[in-house]
Design a protein around this motif. Structure first.
Motif, mmCIF file in Angstrom:
data_model
loop_
_atom_site.group_PDB
_atom_site.id
_atom_site.type_symbol
_atom_site.label_atom_id
_atom_site.label_comp_id
_atom_site.label_asym_id
_atom_site.label_seq_id
_atom_site.Cartn_x
_atom_site.Cartn_y
_atom_site.Cartn_z
ATOM 1 N N VAL A 121 0.837 -1.203 0.000
ATOM 2 C CA VAL A 121 0.000 0.000 0.000
ATOM 3 C C VAL A 121 0.873 1.256 0.000
ATOM 4 O O VAL A 121 0.400 2.351 -0.307
ATOM 5 C CB VAL A 121 -0.948 0.021 1.225
ATOM 6 N N PHE A 122 2.152 1.078 0.365
ATOM 7 C CA PHE A 122 3.125 2.182 0.369
ATOM 8 C C PHE A 122 2.604 3.383 1.164
ATOM 9 O O PHE A 122 2.521 4.504 0.671
ATOM 10 C CB PHE A 122 3.498 2.589 -1.060
ATOM 11 N N ASP A 123 2.272 3.124 2.420
ATOM 12 C CA ASP A 123 1.760 4.159 3.319
ATOM 13 C C ASP A 123 2.923 4.745 4.112
ATOM 14 O O ASP A 123 3.474 4.086 4.993
ATOM 15 C CB ASP A 123 0.714 3.547 4.255
ATOM 16 N N ASP A 124 3.312 5.983 3.812
ATOM 17 C CA ASP A 124 4.443 6.574 4.513
ATOM 18 C C ASP A 124 4.048 7.231 5.832
ATOM 19 O O ASP A 124 4.885 7.846 6.488
ATOM 20 C CB ASP A 124 5.184 7.570 3.629
ATOM 21 N N ARG A 125 2.779 7.087 6.231
ATOM 22 C CA ARG A 125 2.381 7.608 7.537
ATOM 23 C C ARG A 125 2.921 6.731 8.665
ATOM 24 O O ARG A 125 3.061 7.192 9.799
ATOM 25 C CB ARG A 125 0.856 7.694 7.634
ATOM 26 N N VAL A 126 3.210 5.478 8.372
ATOM 27 C CA VAL A 126 3.761 4.564 9.367
ATOM 28 C C VAL A 126 5.274 4.462 9.225
ATOM 29 O O VAL A 126 6.009 4.497 10.204
ATOM 30 C CB VAL A 126 3.106 3.168 9.239
ATOM 31 N N ILE A 127 5.752 4.327 7.985
ATOM 32 C CA ILE A 127 7.190 4.213 7.725
ATOM 33 C C ILE A 127 7.622 5.403 6.889
ATOM 34 O O ILE A 127 7.176 5.567 5.751
ATOM 35 C CB ILE A 127 7.527 2.904 6.986
ATOM 36 N N LEU A 128 8.494 6.228 7.430
ATOM 37 C CA LEU A 128 8.988 7.400 6.715
ATOM 38 C C LEU A 128 9.729 6.961 5.449
ATOM 39 O O LEU A 128 10.646 6.144 5.509
ATOM 40 C CB LEU A 128 9.930 8.202 7.608
ATOM 41 N N GLY A 129 9.305 7.491 4.303
ATOM 42 C CA GLY A 129 9.955 7.160 3.043
ATOM 43 C C GLY A 129 9.377 5.964 2.337
ATOM 44 O O GLY A 129 9.814 5.621 1.236
ATOM 45 N N GLY A 131 7.682 3.957 -0.074
ATOM 46 C CA GLY A 131 7.092 4.248 -1.373
ATOM 47 C C GLY A 131 7.731 3.402 -2.451
ATOM 48 O O GLY A 131 8.761 2.749 -2.233
ATOM 49 N N PRO A 132 7.141 3.380 -3.654
ATOM 50 C CA PRO A 132 7.681 2.574 -4.751
ATOM 51 C C PRO A 132 9.131 2.910 -5.091
ATOM 52 O O PRO A 132 9.924 2.012 -5.394
ATOM 53 C CB PRO A 132 6.748 2.913 -5.919
ATOM 54 N N GLN A 133 9.479 4.202 -5.023
ATOM 55 C CA GLN A 133 10.835 4.598 -5.388
ATOM 56 C C GLN A 133 11.869 3.981 -4.450
ATOM 57 O O GLN A 133 12.938 3.539 -4.887
ATOM 58 C CB GLN A 133 10.971 6.124 -5.366
ATOM 59 N N LEU A 134 11.555 3.946 -3.150
ATOM 60 C CA LEU A 134 12.501 3.399 -2.180
ATOM 61 C C LEU A 134 12.626 1.886 -2.349
ATOM 62 O O LEU A 134 13.726 1.332 -2.253
ATOM 63 C CB LEU A 134 12.061 3.743 -0.757
ATOM 64 N N ALA A 135 11.513 1.207 -2.612
ATOM 65 C CA ALA A 135 11.559 -0.242 -2.847
ATOM 66 C C ALA A 135 12.406 -0.547 -4.078
ATOM 67 O O ALA A 135 13.232 -1.469 -4.072
ATOM 68 C CB ALA A 135 10.144 -0.795 -3.019
ATOM 69 N N ARG A 136 12.223 0.232 -5.131
ATOM 70 C CA ARG A 136 12.987 0.025 -6.359
ATOM 71 C C ARG A 136 14.480 0.310 -6.129
ATOM 72 O O ARG A 136 15.344 -0.430 -6.598
ATOM 73 C CB ARG A 136 12.443 0.936 -7.463
ATOM 74 N N ARG A 137 14.769 1.401 -5.401
ATOM 75 C CA ARG A 137 16.172 1.776 -5.143
ATOM 76 C C ARG A 137 16.879 0.711 -4.325
ATOM 77 O O ARG A 137 18.007 0.302 -4.663
ATOM 78 C CB ARG A 137 16.202 3.108 -4.400
ATOM 79 N N ASN A 138 16.258 0.238 -3.239
ATOM 80 C CA ASN A 138 16.902 -0.776 -2.403
ATOM 81 C C ASN A 138 17.069 -2.081 -3.165
ATOM 82 O O ASN A 138 18.094 -2.761 -3.030
ATOM 83 C CB ASN A 138 16.097 -0.995 -1.124
ATOM 84 N N GLY A 139 16.065 -2.442 -3.963
ATOM 85 C CA GLY A 139 16.197 -3.646 -4.769
ATOM 86 C C GLY A 139 17.352 -3.554 -5.746
ATOM 87 O O GLY A 139 18.130 -4.500 -5.903
ATOM 88 N N ALA A 140 17.493 -2.390 -6.391
ATOM 89 C CA ALA A 140 18.572 -2.202 -7.357
ATOM 90 C C ALA A 140 19.934 -2.335 -6.693
ATOM 91 O O ALA A 140 20.875 -2.891 -7.277
ATOM 92 C CB ALA A 140 18.431 -0.832 -8.027
#
Length: 251
Positions: A121-129, A131-140
């Motif tokens: 759901v990429f809810d940044d109200r619980v986890i700061l940051g 979002g799809p961009q962060l998931a993609r960046r860490n995966g890369a």
């Protein structure tokens, strides 16, 4: 010397904890002013308030970095990988991928040409940051080309049998109980015949349920899956309350 990849997985419960830190800071400042200007009893009360605020603020600051935003804790993902058959996986769906901890943790165990989809759901109200961009960046950074998809675990936006491997790592316990059966049904629906569903879960169950391993096994079985292998992984900060990792296949 080769440097290890640096990850950022976000800060958990950041709003609540930063609010506590801010309130504690204000109380400490107010207490310091009262100590300088107040009478003896007022100064004593101010010291007590200041000490209490310092303790609460320090605890919030410690929790703000728990778990550390850069830490992976590979052991739990290695434990899940140990019960999965990963040699011939072409398409992998990770449900509840969040900022990518599970994607990074499972990356070393997947074939190089595996297509990985991360749903959250990429809810940044619980986890700061978060979002799809962060998931993609860490995966890369872990060598995985991740395709992030925004969606709900109880209504997966994929066709039947779309994935050889479907994983859900530390997310099922966050699904409301009234929607949990639907979420497990969806894990089964999008898993191909001959594929595998992998579950990594905490010892968290509905009130009145004490055997968490049996509970999570039953959730999978009720969805039409056959439990094949189970293992547990000890938690460093919670000895005696291990993760459970389960591999199940469609019946």
């Amino acid at each position: 010397m080769r440097l290890r990849p640096t990850y950022f997985f976000g800060v958990y419960h950041w709003r609540e904890r930063l609010s506590r830190i801010a309130l504690s800071t204000l109380l400490i400042c107010a207490a310091a002013a009262a100590v300088r200007r107040g009478r003896r009893l007022v100064r004593l009360a101010a010291v007590a308030v200041g000490l209490g605020a310092a303790y609460r603020g320090g605890d919030a600051a410690r929790r703000l970095l728990t778990p550390p935003p850069w830490a992976l804790d590979c052991a739990k993902y290695d434990g899940l990988a140990s019960v999965l058959s990963l040699d011939d996986i072409d398409r992998h769906l990770d449900v509840g991928c969040g900022s990518g901890r599970s994607l990074v943790g499972l990356a070393p165990h997947l074939p190089d040409d595996c297509h990985v989809v991360g749903l959250d759901v990429f809810d940044d109200r619980v986890i700061l940051g978060n979002g799809p961009q962060l998931a993609r960046r860490n995966g890369a950074r872990a060598g995985v080309d991740v395709s992030p998809v925004r969606g709900d675990a109880s209504r997966l936006p994929f066709d039947d049998g779309s994935f050889d491997l479907v994983t859900a790592c530390r997310v099922a316990h966050d699904v409301p109980v009234e929607r949990r059966d639907a979420a497990f049904d969806e894990l089964r629906r999008v898993c191909a015949d001959g594929g595998t569903v992998g579950l990594l879960e905490l010892p968290i169950t509905p009130e009145g349920v004490s055997d968490y391993e049996a509970y999570w096994r039953r959730c999978l079985e009720d969805a039409g899956l056959r439990v094949e292998r189970v293992t547990t992984v000890e938690r460093e900060r919670r000895p005696g309350q291990p993760y459970v990792a389960i591999a199940a296949t469609p019946r």
